[in-house]
Design a protein around this motif. Structure first.
Motif, PDB file in Angstrom:
ATOM      1  N   HIS A 231      74.557  80.148  86.303  1.00 50.73           N
ATOM      2  CA  HIS A 231      75.446  79.858  87.435  1.00 50.73           C
ATOM      3  C   HIS A 231      76.925  79.909  87.049  1.00 50.73           C
ATOM      4  O   HIS A 231      77.780  79.778  87.930  1.00 50.73           O
ATOM      5  CB  HIS A 231      75.132  78.474  88.001  1.00 50.73           C
ATOM      6  CG  HIS A 231      73.805  78.392  88.683  1.00 50.73           C
ATOM      7  ND1 HIS A 231      72.632  78.080  88.009  1.00 50.73           N
ATOM      8  CD2 HIS A 231      73.442  78.609  89.972  1.00 50.73           C
ATOM      9  CE1 HIS A 231      71.624  78.092  88.856  1.00 50.73           C
ATOM     10  NE2 HIS A 231      72.078  78.415  90.045  1.00 50.73           N
ATOM     11  N   GLU A 234      79.792  84.985  88.111  1.00 55.02           N
ATOM     12  CA  GLU A 234      79.807  85.286  89.540  1.00 55.02           C
ATOM     13  C   GLU A 234      78.400  85.647  90.017  1.00 55.02           C
ATOM     14  O   GLU A 234      77.577  86.134  89.234  1.00 55.02           O
ATOM     15  CB  GLU A 234      80.761  86.453  89.821  1.00 55.02           C
ATOM     16  CG  GLU A 234      82.194  86.214  89.402  1.00 55.02           C
ATOM     17  CD  GLU A 234      82.493  86.636  87.978  1.00 55.02           C
ATOM     18  OE1 GLU A 234      83.667  86.905  87.683  1.00 55.02           O
ATOM     19  OE2 GLU A 234      81.549  86.689  87.157  1.00 55.02           O
ATOM     20  N   PRO A 235      78.107  85.418  91.307  1.00 51.71           N
ATOM     21  CA  PRO A 235      76.749  85.669  91.812  1.00 51.71           C
ATOM     22  C   PRO A 235      76.257  87.090  91.595  1.00 51.71           C
ATOM     23  O   PRO A 235      75.055  87.297  91.359  1.00 51.71           O
ATOM     24  CB  PRO A 235      76.870  85.342  93.305  1.00 51.71           C
ATOM     25  CG  PRO A 235      78.006  84.373  93.393  1.00 51.71           C
ATOM     26  CD  PRO A 235      78.975  84.789  92.327  1.00 51.71           C
ATOM     27  N   HIS A 236      77.150  88.069  91.647  1.00 48.51           N
ATOM     28  CA  HIS A 236      76.686  89.458  91.521  1.00 48.51           C
ATOM     29  C   HIS A 236      76.258  89.797  90.094  1.00 48.51           C
ATOM     30  O   HIS A 236      75.615  90.832  89.877  1.00 48.51           O
ATOM     31  CB  HIS A 236      77.780  90.429  91.983  1.00 48.51           C
ATOM     32  CG  HIS A 236      78.971  90.476  91.059  1.00 48.51           C
ATOM     33  ND1 HIS A 236      80.034  89.610  91.177  1.00 48.51           N
ATOM     34  CD2 HIS A 236      79.255  91.274  89.991  1.00 48.51           C
ATOM     35  CE1 HIS A 236      80.924  89.871  90.246  1.00 48.51           C
ATOM     36  NE2 HIS A 236      80.478  90.880  89.509  1.00 48.51           N
ATOM     37  N   VAL A 237      76.612  88.955  89.121  1.00 47.58           N
ATOM     38  CA  VAL A 237      76.240  89.228  87.725  1.00 47.58           C
ATOM     39  C   VAL A 237      74.752  88.993  87.505  1.00 47.58           C
ATOM     40  O   VAL A 237      74.087  89.735  86.773  1.00 47.58           O
ATOM     41  CB  VAL A 237      77.080  88.352  86.769  1.00 47.58           C
ATOM     42  CG1 VAL A 237      76.546  88.440  85.333  1.00 47.58           C
ATOM     43  CG2 VAL A 237      78.543  88.770  86.821  1.00 47.58           C
ATOM     44  N   SER A 239      71.233  89.265  88.532  1.00 45.06           N
ATOM     45  CA  SER A 239      70.322  89.975  89.424  1.00 45.06           C
ATOM     46  C   SER A 239      69.044  89.155  89.608  1.00 45.06           C
ATOM     47  O   SER A 239      68.777  88.229  88.837  1.00 45.06           O
ATOM     48  CB  SER A 239      69.978  91.345  88.832  1.00 45.06           C
ATOM     49  OG  SER A 239      69.262  91.184  87.610  1.00 45.06           O
ATOM     50  N   SER A 292      75.042  92.147  81.409  1.00 42.74           N
ATOM     51  CA  SER A 292      75.278  92.293  82.852  1.00 42.74           C
ATOM     52  C   SER A 292      76.687  91.849  83.217  1.00 42.74           C
ATOM     53  O   SER A 292      77.364  92.501  84.029  1.00 42.74           O
ATOM     54  CB  SER A 292      74.243  91.482  83.635  1.00 42.74           C
ATOM     55  OG  SER A 292      74.498  91.544  85.025  1.00 42.74           O
ATOM     56  N   ARG A 296      79.392  94.422  84.800  1.00 40.80           N
ATOM     57  CA  ARG A 296      79.925  94.125  86.134  1.00 40.80           C
ATOM     58  C   ARG A 296      81.325  93.526  86.078  1.00 40.80           C
ATOM     59  O   ARG A 296      81.813  92.990  87.060  1.00 40.80           O
ATOM     60  CB  ARG A 296      78.958  93.186  86.874  1.00 40.80           C
ATOM     61  CG  ARG A 296      77.677  93.888  87.285  1.00 40.80           C
ATOM     62  CD  ARG A 296      76.612  92.914  87.748  1.00 40.80           C
ATOM     63  NE  ARG A 296      75.458  93.587  88.326  1.00 40.80           N
ATOM     64  CZ  ARG A 296      74.507  94.190  87.610  1.00 40.80           C
ATOM     65  NH1 ARG A 296      74.587  94.181  86.287  1.00 40.80           N
ATOM     66  NH2 ARG A 296      73.498  94.788  88.194  1.00 40.80           N
ATOM     67  N   SER A 298      82.778  90.848  84.688  1.00 42.84           N
ATOM     68  CA  SER A 298      82.994  89.443  85.023  1.00 42.84           C
ATOM     69  C   SER A 298      84.285  88.948  84.390  1.00 42.84           C
ATOM     70  O   SER A 298      84.547  89.191  83.203  1.00 42.84           O
ATOM     71  CB  SER A 298      81.816  88.597  84.525  1.00 42.84           C
ATOM     72  OG  SER A 298      82.117  87.222  84.629  1.00 42.84           O
TER      73      SER A 298
END
Length: 535
Positions: A231, A234-237, A239, A292, A296, A298
């Motif tokens: 958590h 970020e949420p998109h990291v 999957s 990830s 992405r 972050s």
């Protein structure tokens, strides 16, 4: 602290006694690592003790391990043997900070020449007798003092971080805060049980039960840590696949820990191996999460690496020790405490920066929300309030209110003369004149095509004649002369029915102004029973 002792191991057999083993110490294996022998009963003998031992009273210190019973035999010159027996509860009573079992050797005028342990029911997960030393009382006191400082500092930092992040969790409501707080609680409980402080608080507890608690508290810390990581980014990291990996790793650590605590000594070796492999999976799960986050882009990746690289590295070494890939070391055994002290010093900075970014994100979101609300409430052509925003602000105002309804005279002819673009410019100029001529507290809105409304409160009525004079004097496109007609009424605007009645009255007055020749004001106070007009 003290003089390290080198050991040799012999598997127990029927008929063996301490005197026999000490007299004929043949058959001991001094080269095979202790965990290779597996669980069971053993004799463990030290090499001959050095001749330069202190004349002070001596003690034997060793790491706490899973076992049913241990008897320490000390051989003195002349063949005299002194024996000290320790069961699970006895080990608890002799436990020192750092989970070190400490036994005083009997008082004697001579120094011991050799030590022998008879260990019954050894789980031998990491060793049968681990890191034994022979020490003096001053060395023991110094060790406890150092460990007291380490654990007190660790506990202080954990409690401070726990309270700090609890406050932030309540204020910011970010998903990672509860897991960080749970991790701090788990670390505090683990330090309390693994340090030996639990044995001081509960001297009647069996040492094996205390070791079982270590598994539960350490697994809870690991589960909280991996979910904190999940958590933190970020949420998109994260999957759905990574989310499933985190859940699988959490179960892989938690279930064996519960198995050790509930069923040991039954299948203790299997549960311990599953527990260690679960931590391997837990650490392995960190890698795809970080990959990830890197792919992405972050903005929190570097924060995590700075604060958590050392704890993860030390955790990996601790797991390697748990799998008997590397040997025992006191500070490696306490590496969890050391890593969390390091993490605590840096994570507060990382979380502070994370909060700064969250605050900035919220400020931007708030500004965007305000801008969106303003756009939703504003007339796009003139910038005045639109009808919806005007009614929301007007209805419910206290005291007597004045309502002006203004309509541009012959606006259709204006559009036909100078075109719609010119007509739009006229509307913008009229809106500007209305804003300038009105008080700051007045509500000015465009409520129709060329129709405007102004509501002003008691003691600050807007002068309609002044507005009409300003319109006549204003320079309009192509030097057109623009006039307007105004309907005026006064009354209350407490409810929507009041607005309907007041608007009907002002609109009727506006019709009278148009009929009287335009470019003028007509109106009177709203009747006592507005519903009659509304009807």
């Amino acid at each position: 602290m003290g003089i390290p002792l080198h050991l040799c191991v012999l598997r127990d057999a029927p008929g063996l006694t301490a005197a026999h083993v000490l007299k004929t110490p043949a058959g001991f294996d001094c080269s095979t690592p202790q965990p290779k022998f597996g669980p069971g009963d053993y004799w463990v003998i030290s090499h001959p003790l050095p001749a330069g031992l202190s004349h002070n009273r001596l003690m034997v210190r060793q790491a706490s391990v899973w076992q049913q019973r241990m008897t320490l035999h000390a051989l003195y010159p002349g063949g005299r043997i002194a024996s000290l027996e320790t069961d699970g509860k006895g080990a608890t009573r002799h436990l020192q900070l750092g989970a070190i079992v400490e036994r005083w050797l009997p008082r004697s005028d001579t120094r011991p020449v050799r030590l022998l342990w008879h260990v019954e029911g050894s789980a031998n997960l990491r060793g049968i007798v681990i890191a034994p030393t022979i020490a003096t009382s001053s060395q023991s006191a110094r060790s406890n003092t150092i460990m007291s400082a380490v654990y007190a500092g660790f506990a202080g930092v954990c409690i401070a971080l726990l309270l700090y992040n609890l406050g932030l969790a309540r204020a910011l409501r970010q998903a990672f805060f509860p897991f960080y707080c749970l991790m701090m609680v788990g670390m505090l409980l683990y330090a309390f049980s693994s340090s030996g402080a639990l044995a001081w608080a509960l001297p009647g507890i069996d040492n094996n039960a205390r070791l079982g608690m270590n598994y539960v508290f350490l697994s809870a810390t690991g589960v909280a840590a991996i979910n904190f990581l999940r958590h933190f980014f970020e949420p998109h990291v994260i999957s759905p696949r990574l989310g499933r990996m985190v859940r699988a790793a959490s179960l892989a650590v938690a279930l064996p820990a519960m198995g050790v605590a509930l069923f040991a000594p039954w299948q203790r070796w299997a549960f311990d191996m599953a527990f260690m492999l679960g931590f391997v999976l837990l650490l392995a799960t960190v890698v795809p999460i970080l990959v990830s986050a890197w792919l992405r882009k972050s903005q929190y990746l570097w924060l995590f690496i700075v604060a958590w690289s050392v704890p993860i590295a030390l955790a990996a070494m601790r797991v390697a020790f748990g799998l008997n890939l590397i040997g025992y070391h006191f500070w490696l055994d306490n590496s969890t405490i050391l890593s969390m002290i390091f993490e605590a010093l840096l994570s507060s900075l990382a979380i502070a920066y994370r909060i700064l970014l969250i605050t900035r994100e919220r400020d931007v979101a708030r500004e965007q929300e305000i801008a969106a609300r303003l756009l939703a409430d504003a007339d796009p052509l003139t910038g005045l309030m639109n009808r919806r925003a005007f009614l929301r602000e007007a209805i419910g105002r206290e005291g007597e209110q004045q309502l002006l309804i203004l309509d541009i005279d012959n606006f259709k002819g204006v559009n036909e003369t100078i075109g719609h673009d010119g007509g739009d410019e006229v509307l913008r100029l009229v809106a500007r004149i209305l804003r300038i001529a009105s008080h700051p507290q007045a509500l000015v809105a465009r409520i129709g095509g060329e129709e405007f409304a102004i509501v002003s409160g008691p003691g600050e009525p807007v002068d309609a004649d002044h507005i009409l004079a300003a319109l006549r004097a204003a320079r309009m496109p192509y030097d057109l002369t623009v006039t307007a007609s105004v309907g005026l009424h006064r009354g209350t605007l407490q409810r929507e029915t009041d607005w309907k009645a007041m608007y009907c009255a002002a609109d009727f007055a506006l019709f009278e102004a148009k009929a009287a020749g335009r470019d003028r004001v007509r109106g009177k106070d709203t009747p006592t029973f507005p519903s009659a007009i509304a009807a």
